[in-house]
Design a protein around this motif. Structure first.
Motif, mmCIF file in Angstrom:
data_model
loop_
_atom_site.group_PDB
_atom_site.id
_atom_site.type_symbol
_atom_site.label_atom_id
_atom_site.label_comp_id
_atom_site.label_asym_id
_atom_site.label_seq_id
_atom_site.Cartn_x
_atom_site.Cartn_y
_atom_site.Cartn_z
ATOM 1 N N UNK A 130 -4.116 22.990 2.483
ATOM 2 C CA UNK A 130 -3.004 23.172 1.275
ATOM 3 C C UNK A 130 -2.180 21.065 1.490
ATOM 4 N N UNK A 131 -1.760 20.639 2.470
ATOM 5 C CA UNK A 131 -0.736 19.732 2.453
ATOM 6 C C UNK A 131 -2.048 18.301 3.411
ATOM 7 N N UNK A 132 -2.713 17.560 2.150
ATOM 8 C CA UNK A 132 -3.502 16.138 2.866
ATOM 9 C C UNK A 132 -2.686 15.565 4.035
ATOM 10 N N UNK A 133 -1.347 15.222 3.896
ATOM 11 C CA UNK A 133 -0.762 13.950 4.629
ATOM 12 C C UNK A 133 -1.250 14.143 5.437
ATOM 13 N N UNK A 134 -0.791 15.865 5.936
ATOM 14 C CA UNK A 134 -1.030 15.830 7.900
ATOM 15 C C UNK A 134 -1.927 15.313 8.078
ATOM 16 N N UNK A 135 -3.257 15.932 7.313
ATOM 17 C CA UNK A 135 -4.887 14.550 7.618
ATOM 18 C C UNK A 135 -4.136 13.427 7.150
ATOM 19 N N UNK A 136 -4.264 12.697 6.511
ATOM 20 C CA UNK A 136 -3.997 11.552 6.686
ATOM 21 C C UNK A 136 -3.280 10.316 7.406
ATOM 22 N N UNK A 137 -2.122 11.364 8.055
ATOM 23 C CA UNK A 137 -1.665 10.857 8.466
ATOM 24 C C UNK A 137 -2.200 10.644 10.387
ATOM 25 N N UNK A 138 -3.085 11.425 10.514
ATOM 26 C CA UNK A 138 -3.743 11.616 11.639
ATOM 27 C C UNK A 138 -4.486 10.624 12.380
ATOM 28 N N UNK A 139 -5.503 10.403 10.793
ATOM 29 C CA UNK A 139 -6.744 9.460 10.684
ATOM 30 C C UNK A 139 -6.308 8.219 10.718
ATOM 31 N N UNK A 140 -4.688 8.043 10.264
ATOM 32 C CA UNK A 140 -4.767 6.537 10.195
ATOM 33 C C UNK A 140 -4.113 6.527 11.234
ATOM 34 N N UNK A 141 -3.300 7.723 12.053
ATOM 35 C CA UNK A 141 -2.840 7.039 13.522
ATOM 36 C C UNK A 141 -4.135 6.263 14.466
ATOM 37 N N UNK A 142 -5.121 8.103 14.704
ATOM 38 C CA UNK A 142 -6.895 6.971 14.732
ATOM 39 C C UNK A 142 -7.221 6.699 14.660
#
Lengths: 207, 207, 207
Positions: C63-75
């Protein structure tokens, strides 16, 4: 709670499966926390997968700390005392594991029967409860799961789970059905251990 | 139920992914039960992870035994007949897997759209449905997941899932959107197989 | 949302754990998608296991895409820039991981406290949130989990989680309790890194 023979059996099954995890941890020379975590995998893993697949309100051990205490107790005892079993360890492990398999399969079958699912799925859930914990233990330890390699194992769980369903359907009381089907699972697995019964492996060429 | 073309496609996707598991089991020389368990992982694993993450009321295959029957049937057939495919097996596996990937990705996207989640998360759930089953298969077999190594794979799922969302948003009927986006996923993955397209791997120093 | 210091800390913890996954992906020479998937495992894995075990209404990152964006950004950043860290990478990873461990353990403890479960189970859920992500990362990469091998790790999480419960029980405000217990976790783990503190491994014979 401890008056309940079924509950006591669940704790015994938890203890013997935890022991199988502690023995895997000993092989990997882990520390005390490693013992506890690797003991948790077989002891609660099968029932956890079952509860997740059935979308249970909560996973069984989250609301009942006795499972965790039993696992932690077995892991700590094993860490300090398991070397005493050198020489007989493997045989002991096989029989303890067979006992855990039999208990957990029938208990998982009982839990699954309280859900509105097809009898074939009840048997599958019983098999998952009995066998997936050991598979998780082997995955955590980075080994090819024994479930996939060894003598008749999942088949013993399926035989026992089917036996329980048939006995209940015949009107045999729960305690009697349980006793007979736990014994049936244990005997099938035990005979497989004693006589190295196994299903034939795939013999085709390289893929 | 079997009149429904979408349901038939789901069963076909299940069958081809089960075949990929049976071929992995053949490589490991497992027995018949090993074939069934390793076939289950790719065939139902991706959708299971999706259903667990979305807290579905029940995991899809628990209420529909046809998935289990298809997997068991494919596993049994493979155990006895897969040696006949020696020589062409790997190529066949790649194409069957590409077909399963395409079907499951779009079906997972459809399921995820019924939940109140962001479109980006819908695409992620489609990708998980299409790809995580194969990853579970490789984890169970104690191998580094192909998903992490091979040519363009997750990207094909993402392309197809995005295509489906866009087509539906444009007002294209469900059947048409599905046909186009399954084809798009299959074509991207197929071109990657034919021309060995891959994303560049990390080339930095040792870590 | 980003005004909330606790939310910002959660994102920082996500980023440092994602970095640990990206470094594991670099060791395996994966492509960009491999980086993202292996970064997801430690960054969201521990909280996902916690949410599944507690049967949360939804897994937190769905429900909170920010986690996914942070992970994708770091990756993505790591894929292109992580080679710049050659030489200091391992030390950096250890400290980033210690920081993530401390943050996630206390946040997992806070989440678990909102459920009707025993305090011991709250501590176990805090420990799972802090440590299981790294275990999933290692399982996906087909390695024996570091959690099972390394210096004092799970123990640091247990110390911090217990500290938080005790401080809250003493009436210390949430922010203060959090600051102290995150620091306690970090210090215990940090001392273990600096002085190679470890619990004694099992020393018995072969099993």
């Amino acid at each position: 709670m401890f008056d309940d023979p079924i509950y006591l059996l669940a704790m015994m099954g938890t203890a013997v499966f935890a022991l199988s995890g502690a023995m895997a941890a000993a092989r990997k020379k882990l520390d005390l926390f490693g013992f506890i975590i690797v003991a948790l995998a077989p002891a609660v893993g099968g029932g956890t997968v079952r509860d997740l697949l059935l979308d249970a309100d909560y996973v069984f051990w989250v609301k009942d700390l006795n499972y965790v205490y039993v696992v932690a107790g077995v892991a700590v005892l094993s860490f300090f005392q398991v070397h005493r079993l050198d020489g007989k360890k493997y045989a002991l492990l096989m029989w303890a594991d067979a006992f855990g398999l039999a208990l957990f399969t029938i208990m998982g079958t009982q839990v699954a029967m309280t859900y509105d699912i097809h009898p074939v799925m009840v048997v599958i859930m019983g098999m998952i409860t009995g066998t997936f914990g050991g598979m998780l233990r082997d995955i955590v330890c980075n080994e090819v799961p024994l479930l996939l390699q060894k003598e008749i194992y999942a088949l013993a769980a399926i035989v026992g789970s089917c036996a329980y369903l048939i006995l209940i359907d015949m009107g045999i009381p729960q305690e009697g059905s349980m006793l007979i089907s736990v014994t049936a699972t244990f005997v099938v697995r035990g005979l497989a251990i004693l006589f190295h019964w196994s299903l034939p492996p795939y013999k085709g060429g390289q893929t």
